[in-house]
Motif scaffolding. Structure first.
Motif, short mmCIF file in Angstrom:
data_model
loop_
_atom_site.label_atom_id
_atom_site.label_comp_id
_atom_site.label_asym_id
_atom_site.label_seq_id
_atom_site.Cartn_x
_atom_site.Cartn_y
_atom_site.Cartn_z
N GLU A 1 -0.50 -6.07 3.90
CA GLU A 1 -0.36 -5.04 2.87
C GLU A 1 -1.16 -5.43 1.63
O GLU A 1 -0.82 -6.40 0.96
N GLU B 1 1.41 2.59 2.18
CA GLU B 1 0.80 1.27 2.01
C GLU B 1 -0.61 1.29 2.59
O GLU B 1 -0.87 1.98 3.57
N HIS C 1 -0.16 -0.44 -2.39
CA HIS C 1 1.06 0.34 -2.17
C HIS C 1 1.12 1.40 -3.27
O HIS C 1 1.06 1.06 -4.44
MG MG Z 1 4.86 -2.93 -1.10
#
Ligand code: MG
Ligand code: ATP
Length: 568
Positions: A406, A209, A409
């Protein structure tokens, strides 16, 4: 852009449910407006920022050789049944029917659709490698939409999917995306970290990530720069402690602890630290409940717990009825002695001596408990979240913890979807080979919120140059009364735009204080004030959004300074 023509409204107050600074500022500056829970309109000012994010992403994806396409947002249920995710994905998936009662979902992600494209379009290894991407609206029926566009239900994602003949090829495609993502977040001027991550519902083997660092981040990141280690706390492993367990020093005693149902209450009641206690959590199992035992101050890690054989996924705490059946008493007094269900201890418990546990009797605990003497030797596994100061796995350093948002990813999927949907090509020997896939997501809308979390002060947003909706704001004083000011403002406005700068001319008939406050709230990096007084010396008052004081510049100086920031 002339302020008077932009329909821009800033707000002094924001709704109470805006918890974090980026959400508040996005509402106050008029970047977004809420329609319903997790649904937002991007107003013209916000959209300018969003388009900048998209542009950087597209440029770097194109540079990495990926091909842009656009898939439908609405997807037929059959595809999801083929991959098995129609059942697996659960309530996050927005399901719907058409007029013929056929089932569809609003895509939360597009592995199925792209794999369907691949199985129809790709015949030969000669067509590989390929990487397709799109910038598109997703919907996930999040249980708790919050933080504005950071965790919304409808959001824009850049999703990409790579196809290769073999694993080496897939790993190469993954590395390319790793490099492209690094370039994207660097260009956007964000402070970020790449961390090892769990693959979640998407599946596959390796995943990482990209996190924008911010105190308000929902994720905790464990890292150690000396060991070059960084991992989402969900994934950061702990090992059995190296030191030896001290010899027992206390007698086993059963004591009354009325109402002490939590570690905190117990700690206060007995006057010990949480590190001297064990907590016993009863969770649902596949066949029977399972007991998980951790040091009192440690936190259970759901992802690790789910990996223990017999523990149900998703991890679910047993209800009161089950706890009563397993322990023989009300929740709050569970302990490992005498339990007839499988018991797993966290590694850290192995070196504890003279500890306190629940006695499986209402209002009772044991003190002075020792492994080997009062209770069997523990079978230990990795169950807990790492904490600051834990050793790095296999390394010599210690972990620090930071919080992150985040924003990207990347996954090595392998053949998970290509096997399920039957996507293969013929190799050089004419043999059928299942495609090796990778998938790569970026939260486009989330980036805008994350950038504000990292770049603001108490007066408003401070846009990183690559994201700002306008490079420069012109603030004429007494525009509507002074001919000189008006003429200069107009000519400067035209000249700056000719140089490729995006200019906001605050042509409102408003007090200077109002104009300054709005320019600061909106976060435009450069401000030029045009006043009769300074014009008398042929000067403008310049201030960068991060400066504490303004300085006077001649027209040429101002133009030269701003020219550097022209885009294109
Ligand atoms: Mg994710
Ligand atoms: P999260 O853990 O934050 O729920 P995720 O791991 O489920 O996200 P992915 O499937 O990895 O999300 O999706 C790719 C990217 O899409 C994420 O890295 C994130 O930036 C963005 N994203 C995911 N869910 C949301 C959401 N509800 N709102 C805004 N952006 C999101």
């Amino acid at each position: 852009m002339r302020y008077s023509e932009f329909g821009l409204t800033t707000l002094k107050e924001v709704p109470a449910d805006a918890e974090i600074v980026s959400h508040k500022l996005m509402l106050r500056a008029g970047l977004i407006r809420r329609l319903a829970s997790g649904l937002f309109t991007w107003m013209p000012l916000g959209l300018r920022v969003l388009r900048k994010v998209e542009r950087v992403i597209r440029e770097e994806m194109d540079r990495a050789g990926a091909l842009e396409l656009l898939m439908p947002a609405v997807q037929p249920a059959e595809l999801w049944q083929e991959s098995g995710r129609w059942e697996e994905y659960g309530p996050l998936l927005l399901r719907m029917h058409d007029r013929h009662e056929r089932e569809f979902c609003f895509g939360p992600t597009h592995e199925e659709v792209i794999t369907d494209i691949a199985r129809r379009e790709l015949r030969s290894y000669k067509q590989l490698p390929l990487n397709f991407y799109q910038v598109q609206t997703k919907f996930r029926d999040e249980i708790r939409p919050r933080f504005g566009v950071m965790r919304s239900r409808e959001f824009i994602m850049k999703d990409a999917y790579s196809f290769d003949l073999d694993e080496d090829g897939m790993r190469g495609a993954y590395q390319k995306m790793h490099a492209a993502y690094t370039a994207i977040f660097e260009r956007l001027g964000l402070k970020f970290r790449v961390v090892d991550a769990d693959s979640g519902e998407i599946g596959g083997s390796r995943s990482q990530e990209f996190h924008v660092l911010a105190d308000s981040g929902e994720d905790a990141i464990a890292y150690c720069d000396a060991d070059n280690y960084a991992s989402n706390i969900e994934m950061a492993a702990t090992e059995a402690p190296a030191e030896k367990r001290p010899a027992p020093a206390q007698e086993l005693k059963k004591i009354e602890t009325p109402g002490a149902r939590t570690i905190e209450a117990l700690r206060k009641f007995i006057g010990i630290s949480a590190e001297q206690t064990l907590k016993t959590l009863i969770v649902e199992g596949e066949e029977q409940p399972v007991a998980l035992v951790l040091r009192g101050d440690h936190e259970l890690n759901a992802i690790k717990a789910q990996k223990i054989p017999g523990v149900a996924t998703p991890l679910t705490m047993a209800d009161t009825e089950t706890v009563r059946r397993v322990t023989g008493c009300e929740p709050g007094f569970a302990g490992p002695i005498g339990l007839e269900v499988p018991v797993y201890y966290d590694h850290a418990t192995a070196v504890m001596a003279d500890f306190v546990i629940g006695a499986n009797e209402a209002d009772m605990h044991y003190t002075g408990v020792n492994f080997g003497r009062d209770i069997g030797e523990p079978e230990t596994v990795d169950l807990r979240n790492v904490v600051e100061g834990d050793p790095t796995p296999g390394g010599s350093g210690t972990l620090s913890i930071a919080r992150g948002i985040e924003v990207g990813h990347i996954f090595q999927l392998g053949t998970k979807y290509s096997t399920a949907l039957g996507a293969s090509v013929l190799d050089g020997d004419g043999k059928d080979r299942t495609l090796q896939m990778g998938c790569y997501g970026i939260g486009v809308t989330r980036i805008v919120g994350a950038a504000i979390e990292q770049n603001h002060d108490d007066r408003g947003i401070i846009w990183p140059e690559p994201l700002t909706p306008f490079n420069v704001v012109l603030v004429p004083i007494n525009l509507h009364r002074s001919e000189t000011v008006r003429e200069t403002a107009e000519s400067l406005y035209a000249e700056l735009q000719e140089q490729g700068l995006e200019v906001l001319l605050d042509d409102r008939d408003a007090r200077p204080g109002v104009k300054f406050a709005d320019a600061e709230l909106i976060g435009i990096p450069h401000r030029l004030v045009i006043s009769e007084r300074n014009l008398a010396n042929g000067e403008f008052e310049y201030q960068h959004r991060r400066d504490t004081e303004s300085r006077n510049l001649k027209r040429e100086e101002a133009l030269n300074l701003l020219k550097e920031h022209a885009i294109n």
